[in-house]
Write a protein that holds these residues in place. Structure first.
Motif, mmCIF file in Angstrom:
data_model
loop_
_atom_site.group_PDB
_atom_site.id
_atom_site.type_symbol
_atom_site.label_atom_id
_atom_site.label_comp_id
_atom_site.label_asym_id
_atom_site.label_seq_id
_atom_site.Cartn_x
_atom_site.Cartn_y
_atom_site.Cartn_z
ATOM 1 N N ARG A 242 9.734 6.375 6.001
ATOM 2 C CA ARG A 242 8.726 7.393 6.320
ATOM 3 C C ARG A 242 8.797 7.726 7.802
ATOM 4 N N GLY B 130 6.800 -9.895 3.586
ATOM 5 C CA GLY B 130 5.518 -10.202 2.949
ATOM 6 C C GLY B 130 4.338 -9.888 3.840
ATOM 7 N N LEU C 25 4.161 -7.605 6.047
ATOM 8 C CA LEU C 25 4.047 -6.195 6.409
ATOM 9 C C LEU C 25 3.230 -5.401 5.387
ATOM 10 N N GLY C 26 2.978 -6.009 4.232
ATOM 11 C CA GLY C 26 2.152 -5.319 3.239
ATOM 12 C C GLY C 26 2.825 -4.122 2.606
ATOM 13 N N LEU C 27 4.147 -4.171 2.478
ATOM 14 C CA LEU C 27 4.871 -3.046 1.880
ATOM 15 C C LEU C 27 4.641 -2.978 0.381
ATOM 16 N N ALA C 28 4.539 -1.752 -0.116
ATOM 17 C CA ALA C 28 4.421 -1.574 -1.560
ATOM 18 C C ALA C 28 5.813 -1.609 -2.180
ATOM 19 N N GLY C 29 5.845 -1.766 -3.501
ATOM 20 C CA GLY C 29 7.114 -1.691 -4.222
ATOM 21 C C GLY C 29 7.453 -2.967 -4.947
ATOM 22 N N THR C 30 8.686 -3.027 -5.434
ATOM 23 C CA THR C 30 9.145 -4.188 -6.186
ATOM 24 C C THR C 30 9.635 -5.260 -5.226
ATOM 25 N N ASP D 104 8.332 2.007 4.078
ATOM 26 C CA ASP D 104 7.052 1.712 3.424
ATOM 27 C C ASP D 104 7.169 1.564 1.919
ATOM 28 N N ARG E 264 8.747 11.377 3.610
ATOM 29 C CA ARG E 264 9.237 10.138 3.007
ATOM 30 C C ARG E 264 10.539 10.429 2.303
#
Lengths: 337, 491
Positions: A268, A163, A165-170, A254, A275
């Motif tokens: 990445r 949370g 780390l600010g990762l995108a995705g589901t 990422d 990627r």
């Protein structure tokens, strides 16, 4: 309405892991009255879930598992005069009058000892009236307030997690911190997945890679943003090399893939920017530890310094590589109290 | 298909148990009729409701005369009472809509005009200094703001779950895991078929969220369809409690979405929102560029905001409704997105299609509106004499006065045992959530807050899973995170 103090102790130790037990034992041997409070149902802290060896080489000149190391301290605590409360959480710490130094000019450092002969050390009654330190405890006995002279904070650390780390995705199932994975496997005997990607190649990640491999799970890859694995040389040799764990360097995760259960991560390459997907059914994060000083909130003086009665030790003071040094430092602290 | 199942009879069938379905069910429960809710998932509030800012608007954003304006103003006025009845936390913290230049200032004046025409009280346009005095952490580049003291925040799940519990206590029959696969008109109403059940209902209230267009089209030709967009949000730790005291909307000078900051009732700070297209059928997931765009906006609007305190990000789906026309065998948008609430009432089938902002706050009004339409089809039944609008709310220890908390623990020691350290949530609260219908980790999280804090369930996951397994008498390996396929462990 606040509930009153119903119990007194000289030393309150918060946290029954390596640091808390060592500090409590030393203070007790020093003749102090000690109350040791542990959130979990048993003493031992993080050591309880450490089934691997490498503990006690300095302290006992033996190669112990974390559990064995903890057991030695637990039996010493149980054989001592320390009062132990497990399953008990300290909700807050406070110092009455701490924010009211003008209103109570007898507080420490006011320099008015002559006019107000009740400064620290001059008499119990006045001090406890104006600068009573207390903790609010919640446990099987109920909710109660305990006053103390000195407090040792040995609450360890918590893990950085995905949370932050600010990762995108589901946000599917199958993502664990290394500590949660270790707890589920080591203490629960549960299986967290089959094909595991580990994010972060430090000591904790490497130890878990070994534990997963020994449990018959596949470590698909360890992903590390630096150009070399972190951690102790010992762990690089005994975990990475001995078990031929694949490590992907200069790379970050990422993105998270999958709905329901995780199906892969998006890696990445930091040098090329490429990627690509790595398929897995489990992601374990070992991306750092943060000293847990939540209980210090609001107690810092204006200059950020903690009150003199509050002592940090173990991983909540700073994250240590070896438990042996945690025990040694905590013992030294306990003796001084 | 499922011809072997016997048909069950009900008066009103609600399709979908999000916040709208739950409030429709609650409003229908006030009538002397049988009400059945079909929900495809395992729990309530798992669709659009689950990702929402939780803002309760005043009605100054809506064009006078619209259904949105009327319902929003009414909802805002009655929200304290609703939250008292349902035992839901509500913080009427007020909002500031910020302008950084003339274009946005015009928007503020327009909204001020809307608000006045709609009867919203207390609206004021503030100058720069007044804004900075109220919110010193806002960039000093701010030029003006529209202050709406009536804006508030809630926890969206708490509201939806409260409506569900109250509807259930008033006799509504909720059926989970029942995906509607077929619906047809028959004598005296409708036949609804799920994979397991056949239900005859005299009227159907379609609250199926993102699927509400598809549910309607089981019977009708396409008229309004949903083309969703997604919005990204970042959640910051409750160490930032008080960083801003009001809901902050930022009306950008240039085209595009501005920043929204929401001080939540849990003490965390929500940072939003972007807007982007999503592929059809997507359940969501955040977007890298979207999250980067948010940090860019923060730097402009609240330059000192420590985004390093983030504990999670999430995406929300906006169910944008469009009138559609057929072109070459495909239904395409005929016009811009429909700006008002779309409620279609077609011979006993009542459809809420593409209800978005301010749908959460208007859920009770929308539910009552549906119930009134349904009552018409049912021959205006009398009131349910046993209807009780009050919900017995669960115990929430965090923030409770010490003596009250001590009393709770003395009656049940499980409330003394803290499981979630970040959120100060006890074993007693988690067990109660399971008794009240939580069947997944996220179901417990939405009811209690366990796992929602800075450690993101790292420390409480095992204990919550064990409690769920014990409460449902299932092996711990069968515990799901959030719906089908989201198993947490391997067998």
């Amino acid at each position: 309405m606040k509930i009153p103090v119903t119990e007194k102790t000289e030393i309150l130790v918060i946290g029954g892991g390596a640091a808390g037990m060592a500090a409590a034992l030393a203070a007790c041997r020093n003749g102090k009255q000690v109350l040791l409070v542990e959130h979990d149902g048993e003493l031992g802290g993080i050591l309880r879930q450490c089934v691997h060896r490498g503990f006690g080489l300095a302290a006992f000149r033996e190669d112990l598992t974390g559990r064995e190391y903890a057991a030695r301290f637990v039996s010493a605590v149980r054989g001592s005069d320390i009062t132990v409360r497990t399953g008990t959480t300290v909700l807050s710490l406070e110092e009455e009058g701490s924010g009211d130094e003008d209103a109570f000019p007898c507080a420490e450092g006011s320099g008015d000892e002559d006019a107000f002969p009740c400064a620290e050390g001059s008499g119990d009654g006045c001090i406890s009236r104006f600068t009573e330190r207390s903790a609010l405890l919640s446990g099987p006995e109920g909710l109660y307030r305990v006053s103390f002279d000195q407090c040792v904070l040995a609450t360890g650390c918590r893990e950085r997690n995905l949370g932050s780390l600010g990762l995108a995705g589901t946000r599917p199932a199958g993502i664990f911190t290394a500590g949660t994975a270790q707890q589920l496997m080591g203490r629960g005997g549960l299986c967290i997945g089959r094909r595991i990607v580990i994010l972060g190649c430090g000591d904790f990640g490497m130890i878990m890679a070994r534990q997963f491999t020994l449990a018959g799970l596949e470590v698909v890859a360890m992903i590390e943003k630096m150009d070399h694995p972190g951690g102790l040389a010992r762990n690089r040799k005994e975990c990475l090399e001995a078990f031929r764990i694949p490590v992907i360097l200069r790379t970050v995760v990422d993105g998270i893939l999958g709905e329901g259960r995780i199906t892969g991560v998006m890696a990445r390459d930091l040098q090329t920017g490429r990627r690509y997907e790595i398929a897995c059914d489990t992601l374990v994060t070992a991306v750092g530890l943060i000293p847990d000083r939540t209980l210090c909130r609001g107690l810092e003086r204006a200059d950020g310094v903690l009150p003199s009665w509050l002592h940090l030790c173990g991983n909540c003071e700073s994250v240590h590589d070896l438990v042996d040094s945690v025990s040694r430092e905590a013992e030294a602290l306990g003796r001084r109290l | 298909m499922s011809g072997s199942f016997s048909v069950q009879y009900t008066d009103a069938a609600v399709v979908g148990a999000g916040v709208l379905g739950c409030f429709a069910a609650r409003a229908l429960a006030a009538l002397d009729i049988r009400v059945t809710v079909l929900e495809q998932r395992e729990d309530v509030c798992t669709g659009i409701t689950r990702a929402n800012t939780g803002i309760i608007y005043t009605g100054c954003d809506n064009r006078p005369g619209s259904l949105k304006a009327r319902m929003c103003v009414e909802a805002s006025r009655s929200f304290d009472g609703l939250c008292r009845d349902l035992g839901v936390r509500f913080d009427r913290c007020g909002s500031l809509m910020l302008a950084f230049g003339p274009r946005a200032e015009n928007v503020l004046r327009k909204k001020m005009g809307f608000g006045r025409a709609n009867g919203v009280e207390g609206l004021r346009i503030l100058g720069r200094d007044e804004v900075l005095a109220m919110e010193p952490r806002i960039s000093s580049e701010v030029t003006a703001a529209l202050y709406a003291p009536g804006t508030g925040t809630i926890d969206p799940w708490e509201l939806g779950i409260a409506a569900y519990e109250n509807a259930k206590a008033n006799g509504v029959d909720f059926r989970f895991g029942q995906r509607l696969v077929r619906m047809e008109r028959e004598a005296g109403g409708f036949l609804l078929e799920t994979d397991e059940e056949r239900i005859h209902a005299r009227t159907v209230i379609n609250c199926a969220g993102l699927s509400s267009d598809a549910v309607r089209e089981m019977l009708e030709i396409p008229a309004v369809r949903i083309f969703p967009t997604a919005a990204d949000y970042i959640v910051l730790d409750d160490t930032l409690r008080g960083f801003v005291k009001h809901v902050i909307f930022h009306e950008p000078e240039e085209k595009g979405k501005g920043l929204t900051l929401v001080p939540t009732v849990d003490g965390t700070l929500l940072v939003g929102a972007t807007e982007r297209e999503v592929p059809a059928g997507s359940r969501g997931g955040t977007d890298r560029e979207g999250l980067q765009a948010l940090s860019g906006l923060c730097a402009k609007v609240v330059p000192g905001l420590p985004l390093s305190e983030q504990i999670r990000n999430f995406s929300a789906l906006r169910p944008n409704p469009y009138h559609v026309v057929e072109k070459g065998g495909v239904w395409v948008p005929a016009d811009r997105s429909v700006n008002d609430f779309t409620i279609l009432s077609e011979e006993g089938l009542i459809s809420l299609i593409g209800i978005k902002t301010p749908g959460l706050g208007c859920a009770e009004q929308l539910g009552r509106h549906c119930a009134a339409l349904a009552a018409g089809f049912l021959g205006n039944p009398g009131p349910n004499p046993r209807f009780d609008p009050m919900r017995r709310a669960p115990v929430r220890l965090h923030g409770m006065p010490e003596d009250a908390r001590a009393g709770v623990i003395s009656r049940d020691p499980d409330y003394g045992r803290i499981v979630c350290l970040c959120g100060d949530v006890s074993l007693g609260e988690i067990k109660d959530a399971v008794r009240r219908g939580a069947v997944t980790l996220d179901g417990v999280k939405r009811r209690t807050g366990a796992g929602m804090g800075r450690c993101q369930s790292a420390r409480c996951m095992k204990a919550v899973m064990e409690t769920l397994a014990e409460g449902q008498r299932i092996p711990v390996e069968d515990v799901m995170k959030d719906g089908a396929g989201s198993y947490v462990l391997e067998k």
